[in-house]
Design an enzyme around this catalytic site. Sequence first.
Site, PDB file in Angstrom:
ATOM      1  N   HIS A  36     -41.115  36.133  41.418  1.00 13.91           N
ATOM      2  CA  HIS A  36     -40.841  34.909  40.660  1.00 13.91           C
ATOM      3  C   HIS A  36     -41.345  35.064  39.243  1.00 13.91           C
ATOM      4  O   HIS A  36     -42.299  35.815  38.988  1.00 13.91           O
ATOM      5  CB  HIS A  36     -41.577  33.723  41.294  1.00 13.91           C
ATOM      6  CG  HIS A  36     -40.754  32.927  42.242  1.00 13.91           C
ATOM      7  ND1 HIS A  36     -40.719  31.556  42.232  1.00 13.91           N
ATOM      8  CD2 HIS A  36     -39.921  33.299  43.239  1.00 13.91           C
ATOM      9  CE1 HIS A  36     -39.912  31.114  43.182  1.00 13.91           C
ATOM     10  NE2 HIS A  36     -39.422  32.167  43.820  1.00 13.91           N
ATOM     11  N   GLU A 103     -32.685  31.574  41.726  1.00 14.19           N
ATOM     12  CA  GLU A 103     -33.051  30.171  41.547  1.00 14.19           C
ATOM     13  C   GLU A 103     -33.164  29.884  40.063  1.00 14.19           C
ATOM     14  O   GLU A 103     -33.690  30.705  39.297  1.00 14.19           O
ATOM     15  CB  GLU A 103     -34.390  29.878  42.238  1.00 14.19           C
ATOM     16  CG  GLU A 103     -34.341  30.030  43.745  1.00 14.19           C
ATOM     17  CD  GLU A 103     -35.712  29.845  44.379  1.00 14.19           C
ATOM     18  OE1 GLU A 103     -36.728  29.989  43.669  1.00 14.19           O
ATOM     19  OE2 GLU A 103     -35.766  29.549  45.581  1.00 14.19           O
TER      20      GLU A 103
END
Length: 320
Positions: A36, A103
Amino acid sequence: MIAYHASHEQFSPRELLRFAKLAERAGFEAIHSSDHFHPWSERQGQSGFSFAWLGAAMQATHVPFGMICAPGPRYHPTLIAQACGTLQQMFPRRLWVTLGSGEALNEVITGSSWPDKQTRNERLLEAASIIRRLFTGEEVSHEGHFVTHKAKLYSLPGTPPALLGAALSPETAALHGRWADGLLTTGHDPAAVGKIVQAFRDNGGAGKPIYLKFQLSYARDKAVAEDEAYDQWRNNVLPREMLATLQYVSDFDVAGQAVTREDLRQRLPISDDPAFFLARINEYQNVGCDHIILHNVNRRQEEFMKDFGHVVLKANLQVT
């Protein structure tokens, strides 16, 4: 295979390096790394660079490693191929890579707009093709969602890492069956997971390995397991459409305010008994999941590894 999940969103790279070594000693057979740029909550509060961490963690241990990343504006597929090829060359046959559609939380940092799911799936398939071609040593030029001009990997691994596809629905799993070397999925309900697995197998994935990321909260005190899960993971039980499209950490924290403890209990197994989770692992194995990645979503990682080493990992080794 039972693997330990290294959550970069929750722990610093230094902490995770120590956890990787502890996980190997506890008997975990592999380690899986998240990837991430931002965490899902300010309370989680971390987000180290996974590719740098993987080099250190693989040097410090002897087990295989998996990682998940998303080709897109943040990671051009040529960069993924170079990074993964380098790791696999240094640590032969110890890396597998899962490609996901991504995402918004991590991708809009480049200023790019966030595409719809169909476009993201198209982009993923295109990236997988580029990466595979680069792993063969081919000079690759391509124009589409990605533009690649005369790219060629010179530091090639002897054996390319397996490329898996990440899917949270049967529809996406069916797409991956045609190109992926295996499937990574997650889910709370074994029956729903079974439908995802079957969709993959029915569309070209028969005989390929199935990995399941099993999110849970274990602590020696069940109330602590619930409290810490609610603190660390309530944003992550939001609907998957929201998880993919919310753009900022603050958006997740606002949306997570509507998640109740009962919502969390319905979506996340919570217990103070390792045997409870062993029974659930058996259910996932019965619907076709060959490899289970355990992610204890609270912060009590050391007692989790110690207790699961004594109960869950030993039982799994006896079965397999």
